[in-house]
Design a protein around this motif. Structure first.
Motif, PDB file in Angstrom:
ATOM      1  N   LEU A  15       0.824  -1.208   0.000  1.00  0.00           N
ATOM      2  CA  LEU A  15       0.000   0.000   0.000  1.00  0.00           C
ATOM      3  C   LEU A  15       0.862   1.265   0.000  1.00  0.00           C
ATOM      4  N   PRO A  16       0.323   2.368  -0.505  1.00  0.00           N
ATOM      5  CA  PRO A  16       1.051   3.641  -0.445  1.00  0.00           C
ATOM      6  C   PRO A  16       1.347   4.012   1.010  1.00  0.00           C
ATOM      7  N   GLY A  82     -11.470  19.820   9.813  1.00  0.00           N
ATOM      8  CA  GLY A  82     -11.250  19.334   8.466  1.00  0.00           C
ATOM      9  C   GLY A  82     -10.135  18.321   8.375  1.00  0.00           C
ATOM     10  N   VAL A  83     -10.019  17.791   7.165  1.00  0.00           N
ATOM     11  CA  VAL A  83      -8.974  16.833   6.812  1.00  0.00           C
ATOM     12  C   VAL A  83      -8.275  17.376   5.580  1.00  0.00           C
ATOM     13  N   ARG A  84      -6.960  17.282   5.590  1.00  0.00           N
ATOM     14  CA  ARG A  84      -6.164  17.772   4.456  1.00  0.00           C
ATOM     15  C   ARG A  84      -5.311  16.634   3.931  1.00  0.00           C
ATOM     16  N   TYR A  85      -5.319  16.485   2.622  1.00  0.00           N
ATOM     17  CA  TYR A  85      -4.536  15.436   1.965  1.00  0.00           C
ATOM     18  C   TYR A  85      -3.537  16.089   1.020  1.00  0.00           C
ATOM     19  N   LEU A  86      -2.290  15.640   1.084  1.00  0.00           N
ATOM     20  CA  LEU A  86      -1.242  16.125   0.186  1.00  0.00           C
ATOM     21  C   LEU A  86      -0.585  14.942  -0.513  1.00  0.00           C
ATOM     22  N   MET A  87      -0.392  15.072  -1.808  1.00  0.00           N
ATOM     23  CA  MET A  87       0.304  14.050  -2.609  1.00  0.00           C
ATOM     24  C   MET A  87       1.789  14.044  -2.246  1.00  0.00           C
ATOM     25  N   PRO A  88       2.473  12.922  -2.493  1.00  0.00           N
ATOM     26  CA  PRO A  88       3.930  12.911  -2.315  1.00  0.00           C
ATOM     27  C   PRO A  88       4.576  13.958  -3.222  1.00  0.00           C
ATOM     28  N   ARG A  89       5.656  14.540  -2.736  1.00  0.00           N
ATOM     29  CA  ARG A  89       6.416  15.542  -3.484  1.00  0.00           C
ATOM     30  C   ARG A  89       7.886  15.189  -3.371  1.00  0.00           C
ATOM     31  N   ALA A  94       6.060  10.884   0.600  1.00  0.00           N
ATOM     32  CA  ALA A  94       4.962  10.047   1.099  1.00  0.00           C
ATOM     33  C   ALA A  94       3.681  10.874   1.056  1.00  0.00           C
ATOM     34  N   HIS A  95       2.558  10.188   0.995  1.00  0.00           N
ATOM     35  CA  HIS A  95       1.282  10.879   1.129  1.00  0.00           C
ATOM     36  C   HIS A  95       1.255  11.506   2.527  1.00  0.00           C
ATOM     37  N   LYS A  96       0.533  12.606   2.674  1.00  0.00           N
ATOM     38  CA  LYS A  96       0.443  13.268   3.972  1.00  0.00           C
ATOM     39  C   LYS A  96      -1.029  13.566   4.243  1.00  0.00           C
ATOM     40  N   ILE A  97      -1.492  13.155   5.412  1.00  0.00           N
ATOM     41  CA  ILE A  97      -2.885  13.364   5.796  1.00  0.00           C
ATOM     42  C   ILE A  97      -2.887  14.132   7.111  1.00  0.00           C
ATOM     43  N   GLY A  98      -3.592  15.247   7.118  1.00  0.00           N
ATOM     44  CA  GLY A  98      -3.642  16.079   8.315  1.00  0.00           C
ATOM     45  C   GLY A  98      -5.051  16.233   8.837  1.00  0.00           C
ATOM     46  N   LEU A  99      -5.187  16.220  10.145  1.00  0.00           N
ATOM     47  CA  LEU A  99      -6.462  16.494  10.792  1.00  0.00           C
ATOM     48  C   LEU A  99      -6.356  17.862  11.446  1.00  0.00           C
ATOM     49  N   ILE A 100      -7.273  18.738  11.066  1.00  0.00           N
ATOM     50  CA  ILE A 100      -7.279  20.119  11.549  1.00  0.00           C
ATOM     51  C   ILE A 100      -8.340  20.222  12.644  1.00  0.00           C
TER      52      ILE A 100
END
Length: 165
Positions: A15-16, A82-89, A94-100
């Motif tokens: 999995l990613p 909210g929830v924030r999703y960022l693609m790998p750069r 790695a994918h990045k998932i944030g909870l605000i």
């Protein structure tokens, strides 16, 4: 569906990969967002927060990071904005998932009492949402505006940043 069953350990290894962070949107009593300037990238203004440590939940992470980065216990009860999703750069592979989470409205005395970790941040700034527009990238401003709106409406937002550069 391939029809091939894999044991969980093998399946999960395919999995990613992702990191998870917890952070707080905080404002002053006039609902002006409070942000911290990064010492690593002075053009980057951030909410108090950071990446989870092993064994930690996103809420526990936000509370710990908030205390480390401001010297304040920002909130006692989780309220998800909210929830924030960022693609790998290239700079974060790695994918990045944030909870605000909602960090509430700080008094002038609380804002004045903020003690920054000099290894991470060098300035605290309180500005109206419109004033932040000139300080932030378009994506960062849209995410800030969405979190502020989520607090107003009581409806969590979902944010994506899919560009990889």
């Amino acid at each position: 569906m391939s029809g091939t069953w894999l044991p969980p350990v093998q399946y999960v290894a395919q999995l990613p990969k992702a990191t998870v962070y917890g952070c707080f949107l905080i404002t002053d009593q006039e609902d002006r967002p409070v942000q911290l300037r990064s010492v690593r990238n002075p053009a980057n203004w951030q909410w108090p927060g950071g990446n989870m440590d092993p064994g930690e939940t996103p809420w526990e992470c936000a509370v710990r990071e908030g205390l480390e980065e401001t010297g304040l216990e920002i909130a006692r009860t989780p309220r998800l904005l909210g929830v924030r999703y960022l693609m790998p750069r290239p700079d974060w592979p790695a994918h990045k998932i944030g909870l605000i989470f909602d960090g509430g409205r700080l008094t002038p005395e609380q804002i004045a009492a903020i003690v920054l970790d000099p290894a991470e941040h060098d300035e605290v700034r309180v500005r109206s949402l419109e004033e932040w527009r000139d300080e932030l990238t378009d994506a960062a401003f849209q995410h800030l505006a969405a979190a502020v709106q989520a607090r107003r409406d009581g409806i969590p937002c979902y944010l994506e940043q899919t560009e990889t550069s």
